[in-house]
Design a protein around this motif. Structure first.
Motif, PDB file in Angstrom:
ATOM      1  N   LEU A 140      46.737  36.179  32.213  1.00 39.66           N
ATOM      2  CA  LEU A 140      45.651  35.230  31.978  1.00 39.66           C
ATOM      3  C   LEU A 140      45.434  34.374  33.218  1.00 39.66           C
ATOM      4  N   LEU A 141      46.538  33.921  33.807  1.00 40.71           N
ATOM      5  CA  LEU A 141      46.446  33.107  35.018  1.00 40.71           C
ATOM      6  C   LEU A 141      45.813  33.893  36.151  1.00 40.71           C
ATOM      7  N   VAL A 142      46.281  35.126  36.336  1.00 41.86           N
ATOM      8  CA  VAL A 142      45.762  35.964  37.413  1.00 41.86           C
ATOM      9  C   VAL A 142      44.272  36.223  37.231  1.00 41.86           C
ATOM     10  N   LEU A 143      43.877  36.619  36.021  1.00 45.74           N
ATOM     11  CA  LEU A 143      42.486  36.989  35.796  1.00 45.74           C
ATOM     12  C   LEU A 143      41.547  35.812  35.948  1.00 45.74           C
ATOM     13  N   SER A 144      42.004  34.612  35.553  1.00 40.81           N
ATOM     14  CA  SER A 144      41.041  33.515  35.569  1.00 40.81           C
ATOM     15  C   SER A 144      41.094  32.683  36.836  1.00 40.81           C
ATOM     16  N   ARG A 145      42.219  32.692  37.545  1.00 43.39           N
ATOM     17  CA  ARG A 145      42.332  31.791  38.690  1.00 43.39           C
ATOM     18  C   ARG A 145      42.487  32.473  40.035  1.00 43.39           C
ATOM     19  N   ASN A 146      42.888  33.744  40.074  1.00 42.06           N
ATOM     20  CA  ASN A 146      43.069  34.397  41.366  1.00 42.06           C
ATOM     21  C   ASN A 146      41.742  34.929  41.920  1.00 42.06           C
ATOM     22  N   THR A 147      41.646  34.991  43.240  1.00 41.09           N
ATOM     23  CA  THR A 147      40.475  35.579  43.886  1.00 41.09           C
ATOM     24  C   THR A 147      40.576  37.103  43.812  1.00 41.09           C
ATOM     25  N   ALA A 148      39.473  37.771  44.120  1.00 38.43           N
ATOM     26  CA  ALA A 148      39.460  39.235  44.118  1.00 38.43           C
ATOM     27  C   ALA A 148      40.522  39.775  45.066  1.00 38.43           C
ATOM     28  N   ALA A 149      40.678  39.135  46.230  1.00 35.75           N
ATOM     29  CA  ALA A 149      41.666  39.593  47.207  1.00 35.75           C
ATOM     30  C   ALA A 149      43.080  39.500  46.634  1.00 35.75           C
ATOM     31  N   GLU A 150      43.385  38.381  45.972  1.00 41.96           N
ATOM     32  CA  GLU A 150      44.711  38.206  45.372  1.00 41.96           C
ATOM     33  C   GLU A 150      44.943  39.200  44.237  1.00 41.96           C
ATOM     34  N   GLY A 193      39.301  42.692  35.997  1.00 40.67           N
ATOM     35  CA  GLY A 193      38.117  41.893  35.689  1.00 40.67           C
ATOM     36  C   GLY A 193      37.191  41.776  36.893  1.00 40.67           C
ATOM     37  N   LEU A 194      37.018  42.875  37.615  1.00 36.19           N
ATOM     38  CA  LEU A 194      36.142  42.897  38.789  1.00 36.19           C
ATOM     39  C   LEU A 194      35.174  44.063  38.626  1.00 36.19           C
ATOM     40  N   THR A 195      34.391  44.362  39.675  1.00 38.09           N
ATOM     41  CA  THR A 195      33.544  45.549  39.656  1.00 38.09           C
ATOM     42  C   THR A 195      34.160  46.602  40.574  1.00 38.09           C
ATOM     43  N   ILE A 196      33.725  47.845  40.395  1.00 38.12           N
ATOM     44  CA  ILE A 196      34.182  48.944  41.245  1.00 38.12           C
ATOM     45  C   ILE A 196      33.978  48.597  42.716  1.00 38.12           C
ATOM     46  N   GLU A 197      32.810  48.057  43.026  1.00 40.50           N
ATOM     47  CA  GLU A 197      32.474  47.777  44.422  1.00 40.50           C
ATOM     48  C   GLU A 197      33.414  46.743  45.035  1.00 40.50           C
ATOM     49  N   THR A 198      33.735  45.717  44.268  1.00 45.15           N
ATOM     50  CA  THR A 198      34.623  44.674  44.793  1.00 45.15           C
ATOM     51  C   THR A 198      36.022  45.222  45.039  1.00 45.15           C
ATOM     52  N   VAL A 199      36.523  46.045  44.113  1.00 46.83           N
ATOM     53  CA  VAL A 199      37.844  46.652  44.298  1.00 46.83           C
ATOM     54  C   VAL A 199      37.838  47.495  45.569  1.00 46.83           C
ATOM     55  N   SER A 200      36.820  48.296  45.721  1.00 47.15           N
ATOM     56  CA  SER A 200      36.719  49.173  46.893  1.00 47.15           C
ATOM     57  C   SER A 200      36.679  48.357  48.186  1.00 47.15           C
ATOM     58  N   ARG A 201      35.887  47.301  48.185  1.00 44.71           N
ATOM     59  CA  ARG A 201      35.777  46.456  49.392  1.00 44.71           C
ATOM     60  C   ARG A 201      37.109  45.788  49.731  1.00 44.71           C
ATOM     61  N   GLN A 202      37.830  45.325  48.725  1.00 43.47           N
ATOM     62  CA  GLN A 202      39.104  44.664  48.981  1.00 43.47           C
ATOM     63  C   GLN A 202      40.137  45.654  49.516  1.00 43.47           C
ATOM     64  N   LEU A 203      40.138  46.870  48.971  1.00 43.73           N
ATOM     65  CA  LEU A 203      41.072  47.882  49.475  1.00 43.73           C
ATOM     66  C   LEU A 203      40.726  48.234  50.914  1.00 43.73           C
TER      67      LEU A 203
ATOM     68  N   ARG B 139      42.095  37.069  24.543  1.00 46.25           N
ATOM     69  CA  ARG B 139      41.664  36.056  25.494  1.00 46.25           C
ATOM     70  C   ARG B 139      41.508  36.622  26.895  1.00 46.25           C
ATOM     71  N   LEU B 140      42.232  37.708  27.216  1.00 44.43           N
ATOM     72  CA  LEU B 140      42.035  38.359  28.518  1.00 44.43           C
ATOM     73  C   LEU B 140      40.597  38.819  28.647  1.00 44.43           C
ATOM     74  N   LEU B 141      40.066  39.420  27.579  1.00 43.03           N
ATOM     75  CA  LEU B 141      38.680  39.882  27.593  1.00 43.03           C
ATOM     76  C   LEU B 141      37.729  38.718  27.796  1.00 43.03           C
ATOM     77  N   VAL B 142      37.951  37.657  27.045  1.00 44.42           N
ATOM     78  CA  VAL B 142      37.071  36.481  27.131  1.00 44.42           C
ATOM     79  C   VAL B 142      37.099  35.882  28.537  1.00 44.42           C
ATOM     80  N   LEU B 143      38.301  35.681  29.066  1.00 42.68           N
ATOM     81  CA  LEU B 143      38.418  35.016  30.370  1.00 42.68           C
ATOM     82  C   LEU B 143      37.832  35.848  31.494  1.00 42.68           C
TER      83      LEU B 143
END
Lengths: 235, 235
Positions: A140-150, A193-203, B139-143
């Motif tokens: 939950l912490l990762v999905l809501s507070r981390n950036t795409a890069a993290e 919780g990202l898009t395909i494009e964002t994952v690809s760009r970060q990799l 809540r993972l889905l929601v967040l």
DNA sequence: CGGCGAATTGAAATGCATCAAATTGGGTGG
DNA sequence: CCACCCAATTTGATGCATTTCAATTCGCCG
């Protein structure tokens, strides 16, 4: 079940490990082996809760989606892990195979009886459920507070740990670790919780920085583990 | 414990409800009542895991934060709920009081022994832990996939259900439901993975649309439950 | 070699965060 | 009882990370 439990590759790590030979024989009679092909779904969110299982090989996803089709993978399961939700009439999440997989399946009602008859197994399940709860809360912490890069850096790290022994992992002692991701870019996006494009760009960015190499479309080589950990926000 | 279990307001709903009078007396001797003031913290993430508890009154938060201080509330606890993590040497999340609160506290090691001696209680805890796991996965889905508008609408709905009986809830049968949020805007933001400003703007928007009224700084009146549900993405 | 899904790359749009300022309202002391 | 104070909230203006939309390119299999 054609194969016997004595041969079982995950016997020691799985819940069944808490049973002695006699008890195991009894459980054995209730269950059966089941193979799943990549992409196949064994349970749909909202459906009747009929089965529990132990994962023998492969990787499964647990997923939920919004009314309008946005999907989120809420959990990944690796071999020896318990799949299912005793004490509930319907299942909340869909279970699907990300790779070809093999399971040991039990009818839920019968499995609950076994659980009631074997304290050690019930205790072990309680401990694993607490561990899963902690892991999910951490996500939950990762999905809501981390950036795409993290998120992406952290995901590669966690897959490097867990994929060891699952996919062909070529880890040299001091050299770079190489392994295959069991997920497509789209599935990684659904986990993070990202898009395909964002994952690809970060990799791509991690590759450009020399932190990773990406041999083939599923392969990953960790060239600089310390830098990867730093980018995952683990200092 | 000064007060006795027979007087306990949450006896029937709490884990202890699975015990008979004799067993309850034994558990009673192990525990004690503890009051917490709003803002007080009873456990810090990473610290030694010393206690379990039943919440008697008030609302507690379970929270995690990143190395650089971004916080996320990973769970809320209401009266009668079990607090703690048996079978672990350290705690993963901090526990703090969002309102003044009262708990029934037990040493973790002794509580585990009681758990081992009473199958009914262990079974009940397993069921509750599965329920908590399902709730956290949802809540993972929601967040990760819901918009700010959906998050805030959904949060108000869930608080309307849960706050009933906690704060002074003035619900007229057919008229609008009014209650007080036990959380500040900042705490709501930490639950939903948003900022204070975004939460405030979304609430203002709901007020402007006539869906909510906001009497005083913590009060909420649901004027149009159907519209609120629609905005929460529940169709 | 040709086809096709998956992945990458690019350009533009947008929702939420951030920074900053004004306003509210509950509590305290004069 | 009123004036004041301070923290919480609201409101406004701007920036930016990620999404969205749109093309290519890659890599695998027949």
């Amino acid at each position: 079940m054609t194969a016997v439990c004595a041969d079982c590759a995950v016997r020691r790590q799985a819940l069944c490990g808490s049973l002695d030979d006699g008890e195991l024989a009894a459980l054995h009679r209730l269950g059966w082996r089941h193979r799943m092909a990549r992409g196949e779904t064994m349970a749909w969110a909202g459906a009747e809760n009929v089965a529990c299982a132990t994962l023998l090989s492969g990787v499964l996803k647990l997923s939920a989606s919004t009314a309008d089709g946005r999907e989120q993978i809420v959990g990944l399961h690796f071999p020896s892990e318990f799949i299912g939700r005793p004490y509930g009439d319907t299942v909340e999440f869909s279970v699907s195979a990300l790779t070809d997989a093999e399971l040991c399946v039990f009818p839920r009602d019968r499995f609950q009886e076994v659980l009631g008859a074997h304290r050690g197994m019930e205790r072990m399940l309680l401990q694993r459920t607490f561990a899963a709860l902690d892991a999910t809360r951490s996500r939950l912490l990762v999905l809501s507070r981390n950036t795409a890069a993290e998120k992406v850096a952290g995901f590669v790290l966690s897959m490097a740990e867990r994929a060891r022994g699952i996919s062909d992992c070529r880890a040299s002692a001091d050299g770079p670790v190489t392994f295959d991701l069991p997920l497509t870019r789209g599935e990684i996006a659904d986990v993070l919780g990202l898009t395909i494009e964002t994952v690809s760009r970060q990799l791509t960015k991690l590759k450009g920085a020399g932190v990773l190499a990406l041999p083939g479309v599923r392969g990953v080589t960790i060239r600089d583990p310390a830098a990867l950990r730093a980018r995952a926000g683990l200092l």
